[in-house]
Enzyme design. Structure first.
Site, PDB file in Angstrom:
ATOM      1  N   THR A  31      35.815   6.397  17.056  1.00 36.64           N
ATOM      2  CA  THR A  31      35.379   6.047  18.408  1.00 36.64           C
ATOM      3  C   THR A  31      34.229   5.051  18.316  1.00 36.64           C
ATOM      4  O   THR A  31      33.995   4.458  17.270  1.00 36.64           O
ATOM      5  CB  THR A  31      34.971   7.316  19.190  1.00 36.64           C
ATOM      6  N   LEU A  52      26.141   9.078  13.876  1.00 42.15           N
ATOM      7  CA  LEU A  52      26.316   9.659  12.545  1.00 42.15           C
ATOM      8  C   LEU A  52      25.610   8.825  11.484  1.00 42.15           C
ATOM      9  O   LEU A  52      25.042   9.359  10.536  1.00 42.15           O
ATOM     10  CB  LEU A  52      27.796   9.817  12.238  1.00 42.15           C
ATOM     11  N   VAL A 111      30.592   5.181  20.109  1.00 46.05           N
ATOM     12  CA  VAL A 111      29.206   5.633  20.026  1.00 46.05           C
ATOM     13  C   VAL A 111      29.007   6.555  18.823  1.00 46.05           C
ATOM     14  O   VAL A 111      27.982   6.509  18.146  1.00 46.05           O
ATOM     15  CB  VAL A 111      28.771   6.344  21.334  1.00 46.05           C
ATOM     16  N   CYS A 112      30.010   7.370  18.541  1.00 45.51           N
ATOM     17  CA  CYS A 112      29.890   8.387  17.483  1.00 45.51           C
ATOM     18  C   CYS A 112      29.427   7.827  16.129  1.00 45.51           C
ATOM     19  O   CYS A 112      28.512   8.382  15.522  1.00 45.51           O
ATOM     20  CB  CYS A 112      31.198   9.152  17.326  1.00 45.51           C
ATOM     21  N   PRO A 113      30.014   6.738  15.625  1.00 43.83           N
ATOM     22  CA  PRO A 113      29.561   6.271  14.314  1.00 43.83           C
ATOM     23  C   PRO A 113      28.109   5.802  14.309  1.00 43.83           C
ATOM     24  O   PRO A 113      27.431   5.918  13.290  1.00 43.83           O
ATOM     25  CB  PRO A 113      30.525   5.134  13.961  1.00 43.83           C
TER      26      PRO A 113
END
Length: 187
Positions: free
Chosen positions: A44, A51, A46-48
Protein backbone atom coordinates in the site's frame (compact mmCIF):
# COMPACT_ATOMS: atom_id res chain seq x y z
CA UNK A 1 -14.71 1.11 26.24
CA UNK A 2 -11.07 1.62 27.16
CA UNK A 3 -8.43 -1.00 26.46
CA UNK A 4 -6.05 0.36 29.12
CA UNK A 5 -4.89 -2.45 31.44
CA UNK A 6 -6.60 -5.08 29.27
CA UNK A 7 -4.50 -8.22 28.86
CA UNK A 8 -3.64 -8.97 25.27
CA UNK A 9 -5.31 -12.00 23.69
CA UNK A 10 -3.73 -15.41 23.53
CA UNK A 11 -2.29 -15.88 20.06
CA UNK A 12 -0.03 -18.00 17.91
CA UNK A 13 0.83 -16.47 14.54
CA UNK A 14 3.38 -16.80 11.80
CA UNK A 15 5.85 -13.98 11.27
CA UNK A 16 8.37 -13.03 8.65
CA UNK A 17 11.69 -12.14 10.27
CA UNK A 18 15.28 -12.21 9.04
CA UNK A 19 14.36 -14.01 5.83
CA UNK A 20 12.53 -16.80 7.67
CA UNK A 21 9.08 -17.74 8.88
CA UNK A 22 8.82 -17.96 12.66
CA UNK A 23 6.04 -18.73 15.08
CA UNK A 24 5.31 -15.95 17.59
CA UNK A 25 3.00 -16.41 20.58
CA UNK A 26 1.74 -14.25 23.40
CA UNK A 27 4.27 -16.01 25.64
CA UNK A 28 7.08 -14.60 23.48
CA UNK A 29 5.96 -11.06 24.29
CA UNK A 30 5.78 -11.42 28.07
CA UNK A 31 8.62 -10.15 30.24
CA UNK A 32 9.50 -7.22 27.98
CA UNK A 33 7.89 -4.09 26.62
CA UNK A 34 6.22 -4.44 23.24
CA UNK A 35 4.73 -2.25 20.55
CA UNK A 36 2.03 -3.81 18.38
CA UNK A 37 1.88 -1.66 15.26
CA UNK A 38 -1.20 -2.50 13.17
CA UNK A 39 -1.46 -1.29 9.58
CA UNK A 40 -4.08 -1.97 6.88
CA UNK A 41 -2.17 -3.99 4.30
CA UNK A 42 1.08 -4.80 2.55
CA UNK A 43 1.73 -3.27 -0.89
CA UNK A 44 0.00 0.00 0.00
CA UNK A 45 0.98 3.67 0.16
CA UNK A 46 1.20 5.08 3.70
CA UNK A 47 2.10 1.77 5.37
CA UNK A 48 5.68 1.47 4.04
CA UNK A 49 6.49 5.00 5.18
CA UNK A 50 5.47 4.12 8.73
CA UNK A 51 7.24 0.77 8.75
CA UNK A 52 10.41 2.39 7.43
CA UNK A 53 10.19 5.08 10.12
CA UNK A 54 9.98 2.33 12.77
CA UNK A 55 12.84 0.43 11.13
CA UNK A 56 14.99 3.54 11.49
CA UNK A 57 14.37 3.59 15.26
CA UNK A 58 14.35 -0.14 15.85
CA UNK A 59 17.79 -0.28 17.47
CA UNK A 60 16.73 2.47 19.90
CA UNK A 61 13.59 0.53 20.81
CA UNK A 62 15.65 -2.61 21.37
CA UNK A 63 18.13 -0.66 23.52
CA UNK A 64 15.34 0.22 25.97
CA UNK A 65 14.06 -3.37 26.07
CA UNK A 66 11.11 -2.94 23.71
CA UNK A 67 10.23 -5.22 20.80
CA UNK A 68 8.25 -3.99 17.81
CA UNK A 69 5.68 -6.23 16.14
CA UNK A 70 4.15 -4.89 12.95
CA UNK A 71 0.80 -6.55 12.24
CA UNK A 72 -1.47 -6.73 9.21
CA UNK A 73 -4.14 -9.21 8.16
CA UNK A 74 -1.89 -10.36 5.31
CA UNK A 75 -0.26 -13.79 5.43
CA UNK A 76 3.40 -14.37 6.21
CA UNK A 77 3.83 -15.31 2.54
CA UNK A 78 2.63 -11.84 1.51
CA UNK A 79 5.02 -10.26 4.03
CA UNK A 80 7.88 -12.18 2.41
CA UNK A 81 6.79 -11.18 -1.11
CA UNK A 82 6.61 -7.53 -0.05
CA UNK A 83 10.04 -7.78 1.56
CA UNK A 84 11.49 -9.39 -1.56
CA UNK A 85 10.17 -6.67 -3.88
CA UNK A 86 10.53 -3.49 -1.79
CA UNK A 87 13.82 -1.84 -0.84
CA UNK A 88 11.92 0.04 1.88
CA UNK A 89 10.54 -3.12 3.50
CA UNK A 90 13.96 -4.81 3.27
CA UNK A 91 15.11 -2.36 5.99
CA UNK A 92 12.77 -4.00 8.53
CA UNK A 93 14.51 -6.09 11.22
CA UNK A 94 11.54 -6.51 13.56
CA UNK A 95 8.92 -9.30 13.32
CA UNK A 96 6.16 -8.76 10.76
CA UNK A 97 3.21 -10.68 12.22
CA UNK A 98 0.69 -12.30 9.90
CA UNK A 99 -2.91 -12.11 11.10
CA UNK A 100 -4.99 -13.53 8.21
CA UNK A 101 -7.71 -14.78 10.59
CA UNK A 102 -7.94 -11.39 12.33
CA UNK A 103 -7.31 -12.85 15.80
CA UNK A 104 -4.97 -10.03 16.79
CA UNK A 105 -6.89 -7.28 14.99
CA UNK A 106 -10.09 -8.31 16.80
CA UNK A 107 -8.28 -8.80 20.11
CA UNK A 108 -6.91 -5.27 19.94
CA UNK A 109 -10.28 -3.99 18.62
CA UNK A 110 -8.95 -2.61 15.33
CA UNK A 111 -10.51 -4.99 12.80
CA UNK A 112 -12.44 -3.39 9.94
CA UNK A 113 -14.78 -6.32 9.36
CA UNK A 114 -16.17 -5.08 6.05
CA UNK A 115 -12.67 -4.84 4.56
CA UNK A 116 -10.83 -7.67 6.33
CA UNK A 117 -8.13 -5.19 7.34
CA UNK A 118 -6.86 -3.56 10.51
CA UNK A 119 -7.07 0.11 11.41
CA UNK A 120 -3.82 2.00 12.00
CA UNK A 121 -3.45 1.18 15.68
CA UNK A 122 -0.37 1.53 17.88
CA UNK A 123 -0.40 -0.33 21.19
CA UNK A 124 2.22 -0.27 23.91
CA UNK A 125 2.12 -3.40 26.04
CA UNK A 126 3.93 -3.75 29.35
CA UNK A 127 5.96 -6.83 30.38
CA UNK A 128 2.89 -8.30 32.07
CA UNK A 129 1.06 -8.34 28.73
CA UNK A 130 -1.28 -5.45 29.48
CA UNK A 131 -2.06 -2.56 27.16
CA UNK A 132 -0.82 0.65 28.79
CA UNK A 133 -1.19 3.07 25.85
CA UNK A 134 -2.79 3.04 22.45
CA UNK A 135 -3.77 5.24 19.56
CA UNK A 136 -5.90 4.53 16.51
CA UNK A 137 -5.75 6.92 13.57
CA UNK A 138 -7.49 7.25 10.21
CA UNK A 139 -6.16 5.06 7.44
CA UNK A 140 -4.85 8.00 5.43
CA UNK A 141 -2.64 9.39 8.24
CA UNK A 142 0.84 8.05 8.99
CA UNK A 143 2.24 7.80 12.51
CA UNK A 144 5.50 9.05 14.02
CA UNK A 145 8.06 6.58 15.45
CA UNK A 146 9.74 9.33 17.50
CA UNK A 147 6.56 10.03 19.47
CA UNK A 148 5.85 6.34 19.93
CA UNK A 149 9.39 5.88 21.27
CA UNK A 150 8.94 8.82 23.67
CA UNK A 151 5.72 7.28 24.98
CA UNK A 152 7.42 3.95 25.63
CA UNK A 153 10.18 5.76 27.55
CA UNK A 154 7.63 7.70 29.62
CA UNK A 155 5.64 4.56 30.41
CA UNK A 156 8.80 2.74 31.44
CA UNK A 157 9.78 5.66 33.70
CA UNK A 158 6.38 5.76 35.38
CA UNK A 159 6.39 1.97 35.83
CA UNK A 160 9.72 2.28 37.63
CA UNK A 161 8.93 5.50 39.55
CA UNK A 162 5.28 5.09 40.51
CA UNK A 163 5.23 8.26 42.59
CA UNK A 164 6.02 10.47 39.58
CA UNK A 165 4.24 11.38 36.36
CA UNK A 166 5.54 12.66 33.04
CA UNK A 167 4.23 15.98 31.70
CA UNK A 168 3.65 16.76 28.03
CA UNK A 169 6.74 16.45 25.83
CA UNK A 170 8.66 14.74 28.64
CA UNK A 171 11.89 13.01 27.65
CA UNK A 172 14.37 11.08 29.81
CA UNK A 173 16.29 13.43 32.06
CA UNK A 174 13.58 16.10 32.03
CA UNK A 175 11.72 17.12 35.14
CA UNK A 176 8.80 15.01 36.24
CA UNK A 177 5.92 15.83 38.55
CA UNK A 178 4.94 14.34 41.87
CA UNK A 179 1.15 14.47 42.09
CA UNK A 180 -0.03 16.49 45.06
CA UNK A 181 -2.87 18.78 46.01
CA UNK A 182 -0.67 21.89 45.76
CA UNK A 183 -0.13 21.23 42.01
CA UNK A 184 -3.82 21.03 41.15
CA UNK A 185 -4.67 23.85 38.74
CA UNK A 186 -1.28 25.59 39.03
CA UNK A 187 0.57 24.21 36.09
Amino acid sequence: MSLINKSIVEFTVQAFLDGEFKTITKQDTLGKWSVFFFYPADFTFVCPTELEDLAGKYEEFKAIGCEIYSVSCDSHFVHKAWHDTSKTIQKIRYPMLADPTGTLARGFDVMIESEGMAERGSFIVNPEGKIVAYEVVAGNIGRNADELFRRVQALQFVAEHGDQVCPAKWKPGAETLKPSLDLVGLI
